[in-house]
Design a protein around this motif. Sequence first.
Motif, PDB file in Angstrom:
ATOM      1  N   LEU A  10       0.681  -1.064   0.009  1.00  0.00           N
ATOM      2  CA  LEU A  10      -0.102  -0.026  -0.087  1.00  0.00           C
ATOM      3  C   LEU A  10       0.684   1.243   0.134  1.00  0.00           C
ATOM      4  O   LEU A  10       0.622   2.585  -0.707  1.00  0.00           O
ATOM      5  CB  LEU A  10      -1.076  -0.077   1.206  1.00  0.00           C
ATOM      6  N   PHE A  11       1.969   1.212   0.671  1.00  0.00           N
ATOM      7  CA  PHE A  11       2.895   2.510   0.869  1.00  0.00           C
ATOM      8  C   PHE A  11       3.481   2.611  -0.624  1.00  0.00           C
ATOM      9  O   PHE A  11       3.372   3.717  -1.116  1.00  0.00           O
ATOM     10  CB  PHE A  11       4.048   1.820   1.619  1.00  0.00           C
ATOM     11  N   GLU A  12       3.657   1.632  -1.173  1.00  0.00           N
ATOM     12  CA  GLU A  12       4.201   1.862  -2.942  1.00  0.00           C
ATOM     13  C   GLU A  12       3.333   2.335  -3.676  1.00  0.00           C
ATOM     14  O   GLU A  12       3.606   3.302  -4.442  1.00  0.00           O
ATOM     15  CB  GLU A  12       5.033   0.551  -3.399  1.00  0.00           C
ATOM     16  N   ALA A  13       2.021   2.034  -3.370  1.00  0.00           N
ATOM     17  CA  ALA A  13       0.748   2.343  -4.182  1.00  0.00           C
ATOM     18  C   ALA A  13       0.499   3.737  -4.097  1.00  0.00           C
ATOM     19  O   ALA A  13       0.434   4.711  -4.935  1.00  0.00           O
ATOM     20  CB  ALA A  13      -0.304   1.477  -4.452  1.00  0.00           C
ATOM     21  N   LEU A  14       0.493   4.106  -2.838  1.00  0.00           N
ATOM     22  CA  LEU A  14      -0.084   5.441  -2.348  1.00  0.00           C
ATOM     23  C   LEU A  14       1.098   6.554  -2.865  1.00  0.00           C
ATOM     24  O   LEU A  14       0.797   7.567  -3.194  1.00  0.00           O
ATOM     25  CB  LEU A  14      -0.009   5.614  -0.949  1.00  0.00           C
ATOM     26  N   LEU A  15       2.505   6.094  -2.966  1.00  0.00           N
ATOM     27  CA  LEU A  15       3.449   7.043  -3.266  1.00  0.00           C
ATOM     28  C   LEU A  15       3.207   7.431  -4.818  1.00  0.00           C
ATOM     29  O   LEU A  15       3.942   8.288  -5.170  1.00  0.00           O
ATOM     30  CB  LEU A  15       4.804   6.570  -3.082  1.00  0.00           C
ATOM     31  N   LYS A  16       2.567   6.452  -5.777  1.00  0.00           N
ATOM     32  CA  LYS A  16       2.172   6.573  -6.987  1.00  0.00           C
ATOM     33  C   LYS A  16       0.875   7.280  -7.295  1.00  0.00           C
ATOM     34  O   LYS A  16       0.648   7.226  -8.359  1.00  0.00           O
ATOM     35  CB  LYS A  16       2.531   5.251  -7.930  1.00  0.00           C
ATOM     36  N   ASP A  17       0.315   7.407  -6.137  1.00  0.00           N
ATOM     37  CA  ASP A  17      -1.221   8.171  -6.394  1.00  0.00           C
ATOM     38  C   ASP A  17      -1.025   9.673  -6.694  1.00  0.00           C
ATOM     39  O   ASP A  17      -0.138  10.149  -6.885  1.00  0.00           O
ATOM     40  CB  ASP A  17      -1.759   7.886  -5.116  1.00  0.00           C
ATOM     41  N   LEU A  18      -2.213  10.181  -6.870  1.00  0.00           N
ATOM     42  CA  LEU A  18      -2.358  11.726  -7.031  1.00  0.00           C
ATOM     43  C   LEU A  18      -1.548  12.485  -5.843  1.00  0.00           C
ATOM     44  O   LEU A  18      -1.465  12.025  -4.946  1.00  0.00           O
ATOM     45  CB  LEU A  18      -3.898  12.134  -7.001  1.00  0.00           C
ATOM     46  N   ASP A  19      -1.122  13.672  -6.255  1.00  0.00           N
ATOM     47  CA  ASP A  19      -0.480  14.527  -5.232  1.00  0.00           C
ATOM     48  C   ASP A  19      -1.114  14.702  -4.129  1.00  0.00           C
ATOM     49  O   ASP A  19      -1.030  14.759  -3.090  1.00  0.00           O
ATOM     50  CB  ASP A  19      -0.130  15.797  -5.897  1.00  0.00           C
ATOM     51  N   GLU A  20      -2.734  14.876  -4.252  1.00  0.00           N
ATOM     52  CA  GLU A  20      -3.490  15.007  -3.105  1.00  0.00           C
ATOM     53  C   GLU A  20      -3.494  13.939  -2.178  1.00  0.00           C
ATOM     54  O   GLU A  20      -3.804  14.099  -0.959  1.00  0.00           O
ATOM     55  CB  GLU A  20      -4.992  15.071  -3.783  1.00  0.00           C
ATOM     56  N   VAL A  21      -3.104  12.599  -2.655  1.00  0.00           N
ATOM     57  CA  VAL A  21      -3.108  11.624  -1.733  1.00  0.00           C
ATOM     58  C   VAL A  21      -1.698  11.197  -1.359  1.00  0.00           C
ATOM     59  O   VAL A  21      -1.436  11.053  -0.045  1.00  0.00           O
ATOM     60  CB  VAL A  21      -3.793  10.222  -2.397  1.00  0.00           C
ATOM     61  N   LYS A  22      -0.862  11.552  -2.227  1.00  0.00           N
ATOM     62  CA  LYS A  22       0.488  10.874  -1.965  1.00  0.00           C
ATOM     63  C   LYS A  22       1.255  12.036  -0.816  1.00  0.00           C
ATOM     64  O   LYS A  22       2.023  11.429  -0.210  1.00  0.00           O
ATOM     65  CB  LYS A  22       1.423  11.354  -3.360  1.00  0.00           C
ATOM     66  N   VAL A  23       0.825  13.101  -0.965  1.00  0.00           N
ATOM     67  CA  VAL A  23       1.353  14.052   0.034  1.00  0.00           C
ATOM     68  C   VAL A  23       1.120  13.554   1.734  1.00  0.00           C
ATOM     69  O   VAL A  23       1.855  13.678   2.406  1.00  0.00           O
ATOM     70  CB  VAL A  23       0.532  15.612  -0.131  1.00  0.00           C
ATOM     71  N   GLY A  24       0.100  12.884   1.853  1.00  0.00           N
ATOM     72  CA  GLY A  24      -0.156  12.057   3.084  1.00  0.00           C
ATOM     73  C   GLY A  24       1.173  11.187   3.662  1.00  0.00           C
ATOM     74  O   GLY A  24       1.544  11.279   4.717  1.00  0.00           O
ATOM     75  N   VAL A  25       1.692  10.454   2.610  1.00  0.00           N
ATOM     76  CA  VAL A  25       2.770   9.725   2.857  1.00  0.00           C
ATOM     77  C   VAL A  25       3.996  10.339   2.934  1.00  0.00           C
ATOM     78  O   VAL A  25       5.024  10.147   3.990  1.00  0.00           O
ATOM     79  CB  VAL A  25       2.844   8.620   1.657  1.00  0.00           C
ATOM     80  N   VAL A  26       4.123  11.441   2.084  1.00  0.00           N
ATOM     81  CA  VAL A  26       5.660  12.135   2.120  1.00  0.00           C
ATOM     82  C   VAL A  26       5.449  13.198   3.261  1.00  0.00           C
ATOM     83  O   VAL A  26       6.548  13.194   3.952  1.00  0.00           O
ATOM     84  CB  VAL A  26       5.507  13.238   0.821  1.00  0.00           C
ATOM     85  N   LYS A  27       4.498  13.649   3.689  1.00  0.00           N
ATOM     86  CA  LYS A  27       4.639  14.371   5.079  1.00  0.00           C
ATOM     87  C   LYS A  27       4.899  13.679   6.175  1.00  0.00           C
ATOM     88  O   LYS A  27       5.626  14.090   7.173  1.00  0.00           O
ATOM     89  CB  LYS A  27       3.309  14.770   5.135  1.00  0.00           C
ATOM     90  N   ASN A  28       4.565  12.303   6.111  1.00  0.00           N
ATOM     91  CA  ASN A  28       4.796  11.377   7.525  1.00  0.00           C
ATOM     92  C   ASN A  28       6.062  10.373   6.886  1.00  0.00           C
ATOM     93  O   ASN A  28       5.890   9.339   7.534  1.00  0.00           O
ATOM     94  CB  ASN A  28       3.658  10.869   7.922  1.00  0.00           C
ATOM     95  N   LEU A  29       6.872  10.774   6.151  1.00  0.00           N
ATOM     96  CA  LEU A  29       7.784   9.474   5.634  1.00  0.00           C
ATOM     97  C   LEU A  29       8.773   9.166   6.615  1.00  0.00           C
ATOM     98  O   LEU A  29       8.908   7.788   6.832  1.00  0.00           O
ATOM     99  CB  LEU A  29       8.627  10.029   4.221  1.00  0.00           C
TER     100      LEU A  29
END
Length: 643
Positions: free
Chosen positions: A418-437
């Motif tokens: 899921l982590f890998e998939a969310l990092l390839k998602d839209l910026d509106e979604v991806k930001v949540g993973v990046v912010k808490n990387l």
Amino acid sequence: MFYLGSWVSRIKQSILEMTDILATLGLEGGGEAGGEAVSGVSRPEDEFEVDDALPLPEKIQKYLQSEMIIHRLYLVRELAGYAHLLGTNETQIVVLPVLDELKQDVEPVIRQALVEQLPLIAENLSDASGQQCIISNILPIAVQLTRDPNPQVRLSTTEALIGLAIAMDVKVIEEHILPVVSSLANDSSQEEYRVEAARLVQHLAKHMGRDLCIEFALPLMSKLASDNFRIRKVIGGNIGPLATVVGTEIATTQLLPLYLKLVQDEIWGVRKACAESLVALSSVLSPEDRTANLVDMFGKLAEDQSRWVRSASFEALGHFIATFEGTQVDPKLVKYFTGMALETTGKYADSELVAFCAFDFPAVLYTIGGARWPEVKETYIKLSTDLQWKVRRPLAYSLHEVARLIGKNATSTDLLPLFEALLKDLDEVKVGVVKNLASFMALLEGETREKYFSLISDITSETSNWRFRRYIARQMGALSDLYSPALVKESLVPVSLILCQDPVAAVRTAAHEQMGRVINRLTRAEALPCDFLNQIVGLGVLSPESSFIDRQIFVHICGGVVADMSVQDFATTFLPTLLVLVTDRVPNVRLGVAQVFATMSTLGAYKDNETVRQQLAILAQDRDRDVVYYAKAHTRTTPPTQQ
């Protein structure tokens, strides 16, 4: 002259256009076709104007007597401002006498605007005499308008009474407001009055206090609970707020039986109101009473024949489960929660409910505990692949929290895909993973963590979204603590230096602030990471090829690291170059230097440092006033303000 806004201008324009049409028909002035126009009728351009040159008392009297609604409406909406300007004594003389006349205005819009102003006027009557004015002059107007024939006026009056009660003592509420509520509740002539009384109880409960709620509100609610369905609906919504005031014992013995009766009401609107009160009531009850009475009751709401009742119930489910914190959550509730997202329970499937499920998931998992992850895993995976990005977005933001709850093993097997998939998602979604990387990476095993190390540089180099680079820059210190010094030096340091020179100032600032932690991570492994530090110092060295922007970056890095480095290490590495820049030819560079030395003067390690004192004295004589301002900032008792 003052015009009453664009909407007045539109009215004027319409009137002028109509006048022109009448003129073309030979009817201007009201005469019959072909007849003589009435003389002396002026165009209405000046009728909407307000003469601000008039003294305030004259202005009030002039527009109070105006036949135009718009003038009186203007006056009413200015009353609170007048009270603010005049103060308590003058308000009593100039403003309060006007209120009695306005409350009798024939236009409902004027009376409604008046009651909306009452709490605002009361805010300007804060002293002892002002409080008496509120009781003697303002409150009676609100009381009288609770029985206004216009429903919008009555609704605004209810809100005004609540606003007035906020600033009143419990004794004043008991003596002056509750008799009004009681009178409305006992009025059998109009149902609307009893509805109004029920609403007042709901909103006044937290201002009444526990004893008054038990003495006054509970008997009133019990009586009204058998009234018309509109009143029962309000009572159903009252139970939660009232329970939080009266406490566990009274809520259990008096409110819970009333709630269980209303939740079975024949009218769906009453049941929906009860569903909306569920969380507040549950949070007050003991774990035993909560489990014994509310779990099965929720099942009935979830299976209700009304879609609106079911929707309200499921919307509250996540918060309802969270009230079981510390106790065993019934598997039936968990199953209802997972059913909000799974396709196999299409009966409950709803786009809004799926979003609620995603948003509440971390709280539910926290409540039931990571050991019960298998019960909700399928739901989490389903949510993370939902077609709606607004559903996937909260999953991305909560990924690190879920990982913390379920442990490293489950994180590696269940969350990494899921982590890998969310990092390839839209910026509106991806930001949540990046912010808490960094928080997520910290929960991975060492080898797995190193496998994903390249993500850091990938995110900073591949994205055109500068906010992602800022989020990575803010986490550089935390990320450096997760990896070996060799890997930090080899791969993380170059990324840090790139971020320090980012074209976006917000990214550079974040990177500068984290550089001290990166340096400290390396100094724990070797005396001083010379190659790395030489690269930073090289930015600040004056040379024919150097740019003032590089020197600024060096100065800002100094400001970011000085608090994290020892005095000796800072003096050895950065201070010599910083001293040279005290006389840099570019004012912005010297300004940054002044800010660094001003910051150093506030740190305990540099409090009595002679070098710092000397450089601030030099900068205080600078030809640039901004440099002087910051150089002298350390001598001020108050923080520097924006000039």
